[in-house]
Design an enzyme around this catalytic site. Structure first.
Site: not given
Ligand code: NI
Length: 189
Positions: A111, A153-154, A157
């Site tokens: 990341c 993953h995004e 966030h």
């Molecule tokens: Ni990330």
């Protein structure tokens, strides 16, 4: 265009849920998206979410290099030599996803907000995801393997979640520079 400062783990902006964004995008949001793309490429990332550049809005950008899109997907009957063109640069506003099937897989993740480290993270192998592009056009796709991993993953966030939160084995949280030693030990090579 500009390269933006990337928030590192510990910055509160990374832990807050991001706000929905109206589409079509206004000029300010389009500038932000251009800068996110430039920042992602400059940092050598495959995706970035707006909270990582201190903007708490539901916007992500990502791409998947050719040859990586199907990584770690066990597709029965799939031709391993089949063309994998990757996923071209994608901007998603207000994205979300649903899981297809029940299979999770662990794989290495990094990341831009946690530089120098990598860890094994379980992710859903197949998802359907959607969102809008800057013009307000709906995008909907199915994804598997690394492609599905990047999107999960995004989107994490946008909900204040970082990959270590998802890890089952914190002993796999290691410095990327030491991964060869780690893998040698692991395989007894
Ligand atoms: Ni990330």
């Amino acid at each position: 265009m500009a390269i933006l400062k990337i928030a590192r783990m510990g910055q509160p902006v990374l832990r807050r849920p991001a706000a929905s964004v109206p589409v079509p995008a206004d000029d300010e949001l389009r500038r932000l998206i251009e800068d996110m793309v430039e920042t992602m490429h400059d940092a050598g990332g495959t995706g970035i979410a707006a909270p990582q550049v201190y903007v708490p809005k539901r916007v992500i950008v990502f791409f998947v290099e050719a040859g990586r899109a199907r990584r770690s997907v066990a597709e029965p009957g799939a031709d391993p030599a089949a063309e994998d063109e990757g996923i071209s640069l994608t901007v998603l506003i207000n994205p979300d996803y649903e899981v297809i099937g029940e299979t999770q897989a662990d794989d290495w993740e990094g990341c831009l907000s946690i530089p120098g480290l990598t860890g094994q993270v379980p992710r859903w192998q197949r998802i359907r995801y959607w969102g809008q592009d800057p013009d307000g056009t709906q995008i909907e796709r199915e994804a598997a393997g690394f492609h599905a991993r990047v999107v999960q993953h995004e989107i994490d966030h946008l909900n204040g979640v970082l990959y270590p939160d998802r890890m089952r084995r914190l002993d796999t949280l290691i410095f990327t520079s030491e991964i060869d030693s780690y893998l040698d030990e692991d395989t007894g090579a």
